[in-house]
Design a protein around this motif. Sequence first.
Motif, PDB file in Angstrom:
ATOM      1  N   GLU A  25       0.847  -1.181   0.000  1.00 19.18           N
ATOM      2  CA  GLU A  25       0.000   0.000   0.000  1.00 19.18           C
ATOM      3  C   GLU A  25       0.881   1.227   0.000  1.00 19.18           C
ATOM      4  OE1 GLU A  25      -3.369  -2.005   2.922  1.00 19.18           O
ATOM      5  OE2 GLU A  25      -2.449  -0.081   3.380  1.00 19.18           O
TER       6      GLU A  25
ATOM      7  N   TYR B 147     -10.059   5.659  -8.392  1.00 20.21           N
ATOM      8  CA  TYR B 147     -10.544   6.948  -7.895  1.00 20.21           C
ATOM      9  C   TYR B 147      -9.427   7.591  -7.101  1.00 20.21           C
ATOM     10  CZ  TYR B 147     -13.546  10.262  -5.376  1.00 20.21           C
ATOM     11  OH  TYR B 147     -14.119  11.385  -4.855  1.00 20.21           O
TER      12      TYR B 147
ATOM     13  N   TYR C 188      -5.950  16.454  -1.574  1.00 20.21           N
ATOM     14  CA  TYR C 188      -6.339  17.198  -0.384  1.00 20.21           C
ATOM     15  C   TYR C 188      -5.265  18.225  -0.071  1.00 20.21           C
ATOM     16  CZ  TYR C 188      -9.976  13.767   0.891  1.00 20.21           C
ATOM     17  OH  TYR C 188     -11.099  12.964   0.916  1.00 20.21           O
TER      18      TYR C 188
ATOM     19  N   PHE D 290      -1.692  16.426  -0.293  1.00 22.72           N
ATOM     20  CA  PHE D 290      -1.673  14.971  -0.320  1.00 22.72           C
ATOM     21  C   PHE D 290      -2.488  14.462  -1.503  1.00 22.72           C
ATOM     22  CE2 PHE D 290       0.192  13.993   3.735  1.00 22.72           C
ATOM     23  CZ  PHE D 290      -0.160  15.041   4.575  1.00 22.72           C
TER      24      PHE D 290
ATOM     25  N   ARG E  91      -8.209   5.584  -3.623  1.00 25.58           N
ATOM     26  CA  ARG E  91      -9.227   4.803  -2.935  1.00 25.58           C
ATOM     27  C   ARG E  91      -9.073   3.329  -3.318  1.00 25.58           C
ATOM     28  NH1 ARG E  91     -14.682   5.535  -0.526  1.00 25.58           N
ATOM     29  NH2 ARG E  91     -14.167   7.741  -0.501  1.00 25.58           N
ATOM     30  N   TRP E  92      -8.920   2.513  -2.302  1.00 25.36           N
ATOM     31  CA  TRP E  92      -8.781   1.074  -2.499  1.00 25.36           C
ATOM     32  C   TRP E  92     -10.120   0.396  -2.293  1.00 25.36           C
ATOM     33  CZ3 TRP E  92      -4.018  -2.132  -0.891  1.00 25.36           C
ATOM     34  CH2 TRP E  92      -2.878  -1.570  -1.458  1.00 25.36           C
ATOM     35  N   TRP E  93     -10.497  -0.406  -3.204  1.00 23.17           N
ATOM     36  CA  TRP E  93     -11.706  -1.201  -3.023  1.00 23.17           C
ATOM     37  C   TRP E  93     -11.430  -2.255  -1.952  1.00 23.17           C
ATOM     38  CZ3 TRP E  93     -14.922   1.846  -4.662  1.00 23.17           C
ATOM     39  CH2 TRP E  93     -14.859   2.446  -5.929  1.00 23.17           C
ATOM     40  N   GLY E  94     -12.431  -2.603  -1.271  1.00 24.82           N
ATOM     41  CA  GLY E  94     -12.266  -3.508  -0.149  1.00 24.82           C
ATOM     42  C   GLY E  94     -11.969  -2.702   1.100  1.00 24.82           C
ATOM     43  N   GLN E  95     -12.225  -3.291   2.252  1.00 23.29           N
ATOM     44  CA  GLN E  95     -12.024  -2.605   3.534  1.00 23.29           C
ATOM     45  C   GLN E  95     -12.737  -1.257   3.557  1.00 23.29           C
ATOM     46  OE1 GLN E  95      -8.149  -2.676   5.377  1.00 23.29           O
ATOM     47  NE2 GLN E  95      -7.437  -4.231   3.961  1.00 23.29           N
ATOM     48  N   GLY E  96     -13.913  -1.236   2.955  1.00 22.50           N
ATOM     49  CA  GLY E  96     -14.693  -0.025   2.996  1.00 22.50           C
ATOM     50  C   GLY E  96     -14.241   1.065   2.052  1.00 22.50           C
ATOM     51  N   GLY E  97     -13.432   0.719   1.094  1.00 26.27           N
ATOM     52  CA  GLY E  97     -12.963   1.730   0.161  1.00 26.27           C
ATOM     53  C   GLY E  97     -12.069   2.752   0.844  1.00 26.27           C
ATOM     54  N   LYS E  98     -11.115   2.271   1.601  1.00 25.57           N
ATOM     55  CA  LYS E  98     -10.260   3.167   2.375  1.00 25.57           C
ATOM     56  C   LYS E  98      -9.390   4.029   1.481  1.00 25.57           C
ATOM     57  CE  LYS E  98      -6.494  -0.175   2.872  1.00 25.57           C
ATOM     58  NZ  LYS E  98      -5.682  -0.956   3.849  1.00 25.57           N
ATOM     59  N   LEU E  99      -9.010   5.176   1.978  1.00 26.49           N
ATOM     60  CA  LEU E  99      -8.094   6.067   1.273  1.00 26.49           C
ATOM     61  C   LEU E  99      -6.660   5.751   1.691  1.00 26.49           C
ATOM     62  CD1 LEU E  99      -9.914   9.526   1.524  1.00 26.49           C
ATOM     63  CD2 LEU E  99      -9.889   7.936  -0.403  1.00 26.49           C
TER      64      LEU E  99
ATOM     65  N   PHE F 115      -3.036   7.409   1.576  1.00 28.22           N
ATOM     66  CA  PHE F 115      -2.400   8.700   1.388  1.00 28.22           C
ATOM     67  C   PHE F 115      -0.897   8.548   1.222  1.00 28.22           C
ATOM     68  CE2 PHE F 115      -5.518  12.011   2.471  1.00 28.22           C
ATOM     69  CZ  PHE F 115      -6.549  11.246   2.996  1.00 28.22           C
ATOM     70  N   GLY F 116      -0.307   9.490   0.498  1.00 28.53           N
ATOM     71  CA  GLY F 116       1.132   9.609   0.454  1.00 28.53           C
ATOM     72  C   GLY F 116       1.617  10.472   1.611  1.00 28.53           C
TER      73      GLY F 116
END
Lengths: 115, 113
Positions: B2, B32, B36, B89, B93-101, B103-104
């Motif tokens: 990640e 996606y 920010y 930043f 958005r990662w699919w799975g685990q609720g579509g968590k963000l 960040f770098g």
Amino acid sequence: DAGVTQSPTHLIKTRGQHVTLRCSPISGHKSVSWYQQVLGQGPQFIFQYYEKEERGRGNFPDRFSARQFPNYSSELNVNALLLGDSALYLCASSLEGGESTDTQYFGPGTRLTVL
Amino acid sequence: GESVGLHLPTLSVQEGDNSIINCAYSNSASDYFIWYKQESGKGPQFIIDIRSNMDKRQGQRVTVLLNKTVKHLSLQIAATQPGDSAVYFCAERWWGQGGKLIFGQGTELSVKP
């Protein structure tokens, strides 16, 4: 319109104590996510809740837990605090949860210091 | 793994110039992306987003470019102003685990008057 609100703003705890952080989402938003931001780094995902159910969990120990209430507000609990838990804890809300691409809007965060 | 990385940790520009902030992402399945802005002592503020079926999207003074071939994202800020000074930043958005963000680490933009 009020944005995401978090309380408290700042918090100082000692090692071994527990802490509860609170978040109120934007009106109409049903999903809340929690992130930890260590100084100098980007936010790290902890949890996502949607309609009071956990929909996602990041790589954090079981000392971290959360819940969402019927009014969609949320609490993040951390037990047995460690020095490394010192960070800015951010709450983000979105209209929906799960795999939607709804924008996540962040609150101002709670600055937790563990001594 | 990640990771969403940024090419430059700091960027200093003259007021009125254009700024370009770059970002590399690792998950080719992500579709996606969001930019920010985070000012000192505040939470991240949404600037602009883009879906993978687009390669460019424009907002007010900001443009996001997406190059899926090389997994690269950039944020262009036109006529940079002192109020643009902040850490920027990119998030994926990662699919799975609720579509968590994911960040770098962020790029700190400093605007010189």
